[in-house]
Scaffold this motif. Structure first.
Motif, PDB file in Angstrom:
ATOM      1  N   SER A  22      -3.419   0.205   2.209  1.00 32.02           N
ATOM      2  CA  SER A  22      -1.992  -0.061   2.429  1.00 32.02           C
ATOM      3  C   SER A  22      -1.749  -1.543   2.707  1.00 32.02           C
ATOM      4  CB  SER A  22      -1.478   0.780   3.606  1.00 32.02           C
ATOM      5  OG  SER A  22      -0.131   0.435   3.906  1.00 32.02           O
ATOM      6  N   GLN A  23      -2.570  -2.134   3.575  1.00 28.46           N
ATOM      7  CA  GLN A  23      -2.416  -3.558   3.873  1.00 28.46           C
ATOM      8  C   GLN A  23      -2.682  -4.422   2.635  1.00 28.46           C
ATOM      9  OE1 GLN A  23      -5.120  -4.161   7.141  1.00 28.46           O
ATOM     10  NE2 GLN A  23      -3.683  -3.364   8.685  1.00 28.46           N
ATOM     11  N   ILE A  25      -2.111  -3.594  -0.440  1.00 28.49           N
ATOM     12  CA  ILE A  25      -0.948  -3.490  -1.324  1.00 28.49           C
ATOM     13  C   ILE A  25       0.219  -4.310  -0.781  1.00 28.49           C
ATOM     14  CG2 ILE A  25       0.778  -1.900  -2.258  1.00 28.49           C
ATOM     15  CD1 ILE A  25      -1.417   0.250  -2.299  1.00 28.49           C
ATOM     16  N   GLN A  26       0.477  -4.176   0.515  1.00 26.77           N
ATOM     17  CA  GLN A  26       1.609  -4.887   1.127  1.00 26.77           C
ATOM     18  C   GLN A  26       1.431  -6.401   1.059  1.00 26.77           C
ATOM     19  OE1 GLN A  26       4.297  -3.470   2.142  1.00 26.77           O
ATOM     20  NE2 GLN A  26       3.842  -1.341   2.684  1.00 26.77           N
ATOM     21  N   SER A  27       0.188  -6.870   1.160  1.00 28.45           N
ATOM     22  CA  SER A  27      -0.073  -8.318   1.146  1.00 28.45           C
ATOM     23  C   SER A  27      -0.144  -8.892  -0.263  1.00 28.45           C
ATOM     24  CB  SER A  27      -1.378  -8.626   1.882  1.00 28.45           C
ATOM     25  OG  SER A  27      -2.493  -8.117   1.161  1.00 28.45           O
ATOM     26  N   HIS A  32       0.549  -4.851  -8.336  1.00 26.49           N
ATOM     27  CA  HIS A  32       1.290  -3.712  -8.870  1.00 26.49           C
ATOM     28  C   HIS A  32       0.695  -3.293 -10.216  1.00 26.49           C
ATOM     29  CE1 HIS A  32       4.709  -1.078  -9.625  1.00 26.49           C
ATOM     30  NE2 HIS A  32       4.756  -1.586 -10.855  1.00 26.49           N
ATOM     31  N   GLU A  63       3.739   8.079   0.501  1.00 31.01           N
ATOM     32  CA  GLU A  63       4.544   6.894   0.825  1.00 31.01           C
ATOM     33  C   GLU A  63       4.896   6.074  -0.424  1.00 31.01           C
ATOM     34  OE1 GLU A  63       2.530   4.653   3.819  1.00 31.01           O
ATOM     35  OE2 GLU A  63       2.584   6.300   5.279  1.00 31.01           O
ATOM     36  N   LEU A  65       3.117   4.329  -2.296  1.00 29.90           N
ATOM     37  CA  LEU A  65       2.356   3.095  -2.490  1.00 29.90           C
ATOM     38  C   LEU A  65       1.347   3.248  -3.623  1.00 29.90           C
ATOM     39  CD1 LEU A  65       1.680   2.020   1.216  1.00 29.90           C
ATOM     40  CD2 LEU A  65       3.300   1.013  -0.404  1.00 29.90           C
ATOM     41  N   ALA A  78       3.327  -1.279  -5.949  1.00 29.95           N
ATOM     42  CA  ALA A  78       3.639  -2.250  -4.895  1.00 29.95           C
ATOM     43  C   ALA A  78       5.150  -2.325  -4.683  1.00 29.95           C
ATOM     44  CB  ALA A  78       3.100  -3.622  -5.271  1.00 29.95           C
ATOM     45  N   PRO A  79       5.591  -2.322  -3.419  1.00 25.23           N
ATOM     46  CA  PRO A  79       7.026  -2.478  -3.151  1.00 25.23           C
ATOM     47  C   PRO A  79       7.488  -3.887  -3.484  1.00 25.23           C
ATOM     48  CG  PRO A  79       5.792  -2.571  -1.110  1.00 25.23           C
ATOM     49  CD  PRO A  79       4.802  -2.235  -2.195  1.00 25.23           C
ATOM     50  N   GLN A  82       8.875  -8.532   0.245  1.00 30.93           N
ATOM     51  CA  GLN A  82       9.769  -8.659   1.383  1.00 30.93           C
ATOM     52  C   GLN A  82      10.000 -10.124   1.712  1.00 30.93           C
ATOM     53  OE1 GLN A  82      11.198  -6.017   2.952  1.00 30.93           O
ATOM     54  NE2 GLN A  82      10.236  -4.696   1.415  1.00 30.93           N
TER      55      GLN A  82
END
Length: 478
Positions: A22-23, A25-27, A32, A63, A65, A78-79, A82
Motif C-alpha cells: 500500500s505504501q 503504491i501511495q508513494s 499505475h 480498497e 489499490l 494507483a490513486p 495527492q
C-alpha cells in the motif's frame, strides 16, 4: 524481478505485506498498471505461506489499490496524485557546486526536448529518412556473430582495433588526416572527445581559446572544467590568430566549415594558427563535424594533415553522417597525447558498446559508409540550392547568406535590425522551425541571423517554408 518487501518476525505477516505494498503504491514506487507477482510466487520469495499474501491482496483489492484481471493477474490501480507540500530539500554541502553546474547549461540541450515543426530548419540533424537500414542491419548481424568470440570480456579503452583501422583509413582518404590506428581513440560522440581532451590537458584556471561564435556545448564543457574560456572573433578567413591569448593551453576551431557561420579557414590562416601553436605550446582541437559533404571547389587540407609539430588533435564523428543516436565519435591524436587520452577514457567509462563498434567497422569496411555519403551529398546539394535560391530571391530584402561550400547548414545574416525572437515565435505559429544565430556568441558583438539546417527538411518543403517566413517578415514590417 522480485518485489522489494521486508518481512520482520513471524507475526502479522498479512498486515506487513499489505502495509508495504500500500505504501509503495501511495508513494509512486509501484506505478499505475504495474503487475504484481502471483501470490504463490511472492510467498516463495518472502519465505512465508501463501495465505498471508492472499489476505493482503484481498484487502488491497477491497480498497481498489489493486485490480484483478481474470486470467492475467493483479495490477496496481494507483490513486490520483495527492496535492501536498513537497519535502524540503536537504541542505547539501555541495549546493554551491550544483549551482555552478546550472550555469554551464547548454542552450542546445533544450532543443532536444522540443517538438519539431512541420518545416524544421534545425541544424546538426541528418536526413533520417535516408538512413541505410538494410546495410546497417547486415552490419549489426555481422557484429552479433563477431561478439560471440569476445562476449563477457572488457575491450580496449581506445576502441576495437578493426574500427580504429577503418577510421584511420577513412580519415586519411576523405580528409587527408595523417596517423596510424594506434593514435585513433573511439569515443561516445565528439562531445566525449572534447571532454577527455579537457580532462587531460587542463587545470583550473587554464586558458582555452574558442571561436566566437562557436558550438555552445564545447564552450560550456571547457568552462565546466574550471577553465578560463577566451572567445576569439572570426573573420572571412577564420579565427583571428592575433587575438588568441598567448597563454592559451587549448585552441578550439572548426576550420573546414566554421560553426555556425559556415566559411572555411584559409590556407594562410591555417599556417598562421599552426605557427602560433608550435611557438606557444598550445594544442589545437580541429572539430571536423560535417565536412564529408562538399559542394564546390577542391577539398581543403585538414589542419591535422598540415601539422608537422604534433599540436593538432583531429576530432570527427559519424553522428552527422548516420544518426546521432549511435554516438560514434573519434579523435586522431598526436603520439604524445594518445596514451594519456586512452587512460582517461579507461577511467571515465572504460569503453563504448563493442556491438556498435563491430557494426560500424563492418559498415565502413564494406563501402556502405562511402555509398551513403555520396547519396546524402546529392540530397543535401539539392536542398542547399533550394535554400540559397530562397535567400537570393524572396528573402533577399531581409537576409544575405554566408558563403559555405561544405556541411548541411547555411547561415543567413540579417541585412538590418530585426526582432529575431518575434520572427522565430511567429514562424513557429506557421509551423516553421527557425533558429537564431545570436545564441552561439559569447561576446557582446553578436550578429543577427538564422542558422538554417537542411538535414531534417525535404527539398520540396523548402520553398513553401521560406514563403511562410517571407509572409511573417512582411507582417512584421507592416
Amino acid at each position: 524481478m522480485e518485489l522489494h518487501l521486508i518481512i520482520e518476525g513471524r507475526r502479522g505477516l498479512a498486515e506487513q505485506v499489505y502495509r508495504q505494498i500500500s505504501q509503495a503504491i501511495q508513494s509512486g514506487r509501484l506505478a499505475h498498471g504495474q503487475q504484481l507477482p502471483p501470490s504463490r510466487l511472492l510467498a516463495e520469495q518472502l519465505g512465508i505461506s501463501r495465505k498471508p499474501v492472499e489476505e493482503a491482496y484481498r484487502r488491497l483489492g477491497y480498497e481498489r489499490l489493486v485490480l484483478g484481471q481474470a486470467g492475467r493477474g493483479s495490477f496496481v490501480n494507483a490513486p490520483a496524485a495527492q496535492a501536498g507540500k513537497p519535502p524540503s530539500p536537504a541542505l547539501l554541502a555541495a549546493n554551491a557546486a550544483l549551482a555552478a553546474w546550472r550555469e554551464y547549461d547548454n542552450p542546445l540541450r533544450k532543443v532536444v526536448d522540443e517538438a519539431r515543426a512541420r518545416y524544421d530548419f534545425i541544424g546538426g540533424s541528418p536526413a533520417a529518412q535516408h538512413f541505410p537500414e538494410d546495410d546497417w542491419r547486415r552490419a549489426v548481424n555481422a557484429a552479433l556473430r563477431a561478439e560471440r568470440v569476445h562476449r563477457s570480456r572488457y575491450a580496449d579503452s581506445a576502441g576495437l582495433p578493426e574500427l580504429r583501422r577503418t577510421i584511420a583509413s577513412h580519415a586519411a582518404y576523405s580528409r587527408g588526416v595523417a596517423g596510424d590506428p594506434s593514435r585513433v581513440i573511439v569515443t561516445n560522440g565528439a562531445q566525449q572527445a572534447l571532454d577527455l581532451l579537457a580532462r587531460v590537458l587542463l587545470e583550473p584556471g587554464a586558458c582555452v581559446a574558442v571561436e566566437d561564435p562557436c558550438y555552445p556545448a564545447a564552450r560550456q564543457l571547457f568552462r565546466s572544467h574550471r577553465a578560463r574560456v577566451a572567445p576569439v572573433p572570426v573573420d572571412a578567413e577564420g579565427i583571428v590568430v592575433e587575438r588568441i591569448p598567448e597563454d592559451a593551453r587549448l585552441v578550439y576551431v572548426t576550420p573546414a566549415h566554421q560553426f555556425p557561420l559556415g566559411m572555411a579557414m584559409s590556407e594562410a590562416r591555417k599556417r598562421q594558427l599552426l605557427d602560433h601553436a608550435a611557438r606557444s605550446g598550445a594544442v589545437i582541437i580541429e572539430d571536423d563535424y560535417d565536412s564529408e559533404f562538399r559542394y564546390e571547389g577542391r577539398p581543403a587540407d585538414s589542419l591535422q594533415g598540415m601539422d608537422r609539430d604534433g599540436v593538432v588533435v583531429f576530432v570527427g564523428t559519424l553522428s552527422k553522417v548516420l544518426m546521432p543516436e549511435l554516438r560514434i565519435g573519434y579523435m586522431v591524436a598526436p603520439e604524445a597525447l594518445a596514451e594519456p587520452l586512452a587512460i582517461a577514457r579507461n577511467l571515465s567509462d572504460w569503453h563504448g558498446p563493442t556491438l556498435i563498434q563491430h557494426a560500424a567497422a563492418r559498415f565502413m569496411e564494406d563501402g556502405s559508409l562511402l555509398r551513403h555519403i555520396r547519396k546524402l551529398g546529392a540530397v543535401y546539394a539539392a536542398r542547399r540550392e533550394a535554400l540559397l535560391a530562397g535567400f537570393a530571391g524572396p528573402l533577399a530584402p531581409w537576409f544575405e547568406t554566408v558563403p559555405a561550400s561544405a556541411g548541411f547548414h547555411i547561415t543567413a545574416l540579417a541585412r538590418r535590425e530585426l526582432d529575431m525572437p518575434q520572427l522565430i515565435r511567429l514562424a513557429r505559429r506557421m509551423d516553421v522551425g527557425l533558429y537564431s544565430l545570436e545564441k552561439f556568441y559569447a561576446g557582446a558583438a553578436a550578429q543577427q541571423g538564422l542558422v538554417m539546417g537542411y538535414g531534417a527538411i525535404d527539398t520540396l518543403d523548402i520553398p513553401p517554408a521560406l514563403e511562410r517566413v517571407r509572409a511573417v517578415l512582411q507582417q512584421m514590417d507592416s
